[in-house]
Design a protein around this motif. Structure first.
Motif: not given
Lengths: 219, 219, 219, 219
Positions: A162-169, B97-107, B199-206
């Motif tokens: 992950l890039a620094p800004n992604e980590l920060s986020e 995780l994608e379902i959990l992270f998008t529940a509030h904005c995609c219903e 979704l992007e954050v979810t994948r990054r986290l995963w």
DNA sequence: AATGAATGAGGCTTCATTCAT
DNA sequence: CATGAATGAAGCCTCATTCAT
């Protein structure tokens, strides 16, 4: 119209300083009230009582209740920036993160209270002026941390590529999420316990993000 | 159970449903108002107008405004649990995780709105009844995700040597943190854009949590 | 819509009687409510609940709440006249007075309750229609007692040389005064105790008014 | 006790009085309204309009409407005690009774109005706090009159062999009963007429109770 | 005949804000 | 500069009354 204003009436500095003091005094009181009751359930009388002054006096320093809220948001911004500054001066990245994650529960005079911050975000969702302020704080802080990461040795080789800004986020998302959880904690929890829990999560996060598998994890 | 209900037996369901419909109708209206203005700036008149009914009628279904808020919190709990159920049935952990992270904005019908949830946490910080509800939702959800992780292949060998419950805690912190950030987004952002970012954050986290360094990261 | 109205639906007398029954049922319920809460703190819902019927049904028998109060006043008038009739048929003057003074606390079904009567007078002070009714009851009753006194042997030679109508006026003043005091009594007092106290005062008053000093007092 | 009150020491009384005046002003207005419309049909707006102030201002001096009623009851208590004090200082028992029986219709500023008192008893039947107050007033007054009777020459040898407290009880019953009747009188009756009627009954009662047969009745 | 959902005016109360002192 | 009395709009809630069923 009392003797004080008669005697010092013409002098400029005493006119300025008390003004700042009064504003701070009112904002201190407002913070206590806001944290306890929320912005919109706090009456101007609540604030004046907490500050030990009259209601009318608040209106000498703030145009209206809205202005008190905005000023609170503004002061919050400054305080967050002070925290960031301290974080920036910490010797290691871990210590920087520890400062960021414990800012709201471990201050001597707790000017950053989780309930207040959650309310601030709630307010931001409807008050564009507050939203701008909060967004601004957030962006500045994240940029600061991005920078910290980029400068630190661990930051070069973080987990997941992950890039620094992604980590920060990610770090700020976790920080906000922990703060949000904090308002659910029973009041009986001590400052020390809150702090301990925050530190634990901070270290866990740090280990996760910056301790690559090849290096042994001491902490 | 009198002859009337015997004769018109087939019509008894519409007798029962209207009550439930009314409550739902009122809660739907309340959610819109609460999300726009917050609990305590929403007047009963606002809700009645949004629902297209009279003020007095609300009081046939709810004891008072507080009861509307509690019922909203309660319904939120049920909806979160439905989301959790769907997440549980997803084929892979990432999709869960994608379902959990998008529940509030995609219903389709957006019954979980970020501004409302932030307000709910703010309310929880002062209303113990709401706090218990929210804490309960959170615990149930976290336990569910802990379980998901423990059962999934990736969960066995997570990054940082973190246990499933620690991972779950981190995931939910990030989810709350993202939701909190969501309220700062300008209204112009489309649902699709919000979803994409989540979704992007979810994948990054995963990737971070479950893609160990030894395996090559394709995503 | 119950079987009774189905079976007797076409018959005229059962149509009339139920109407009277309903009115009586509603007035019975109203009395209980009025005595407990007062006219203007009793809601139509209170009455309907006490009567075990729906709110709307009251409006089939009474034009509005005002009409219920008026009908109550009117029924009160009739009941007072029944009491007076019984008093008139008592063998002695003392027994007549005893009936008058215990009417409000000793009925099998207590349709004359002190709290209700005090409220009725309060209402009379602002509602001319009620005032006329109450005044009318009072005048009729006093005339009746004046007549009773004039016919009785003791009445001829009353204390203080007072005329029958003056005695009657005094007696009713005392009766009203005792009733007024009755509302101050704690609820724990039993019917029997109330009755005993009323009888004691009645006898004391009778002795005072009609037992001249020259005759020995047996009672 | 700050320097301001030291400097303007002589003006401190006007600082205290306005509060008392306001309360009195509000209570005066409330009495008028209560006497005209009854406690529970008088709105706070009615009172504020009668007092010539805003609605909100009432709440600076009274916690709520209930508190206004209680304060009225309390003031009534004090006024009754003043009447009793005047009665106590009258040269003869008859004059004492005349004061007691005309208190509610002959004051220069009529603060004891019959309709109000009847409403007060009605209220007492449901509000224990008011009931205690009224009971207390009554007991004190009756004790005072019992004492008056015991001290007076006529009291020693009253009709019917009644003891002073029994006589007092009768007197107060009659007084309450007359007051209750008073609310039935048409509004056209003048103060003088009311007074005359009350005096007539008072004298009749006095003659009855205290003029024994052996003495010639002059009055 | 009977129900009870629905309405909306009106009552109580709070509170942001102003202003005379 | 400081107070707090005063205002009045607005919010919560109740309740008499109506009406479709």
């Amino acid at each position: 119209m009392n003797e004080r204003s008669f005697i010092f009436g013409a002098m400029s500095q005493p006119q300025l300083e008390p003004t700042l003091d009064r504003r701070a005094q009112i904002l201190d009181a407002a913070l206590v009230c806001f944290a306890h009751r929320g912005f919109h359930q706090t009456s101007m009388h609540d604030i004046s009582a907490e500050a030990g002054i009259s209601v009318g006096l608040i209106y000498r320093y703030f145009a209206n209740k809205e202005a008190v809220i905005s000023a609170m948001a503004d002061r919050h911004k400054n305080e967050i920036q002070e925290v960031l500054e301290r974080a920036r001066q910490a010797p290691t990245l871990l210590e920087s993160l520890e400062i960021l994650f414990t800012a709201h529960c471990c201050e001597n005079s707790p000017k950053v209270l989780s309930a207040f911050v959650v309310d601030l975000y709630a307010e931001a969702s409807r008050n564009p002026q507050v939203a701008n302020l909060v967004r601004d704080v957030l962006q500045t802080s994240m940029d600061g941390v991005t920078d910290l990461i980029a400068r630190s040795p661990e930051g070069k080789n973080a987990a997941g590529g992950l890039a620094p800004n992604e980590l920060s986020e990610l770090i700020f998302a976790v920080a906000r999420g922990m703060l949000m959880r904090d308002v659910l904690q029973p009041q009986e929890m001590t400052e020390a316990e809150r702090r301990a829990r925050q530190l634990e999560v901070t270290r866990r996060l740090w280990r996760l993000l910056f301790k690559t598998e090849t290096e042994p994890a001491y902490a």
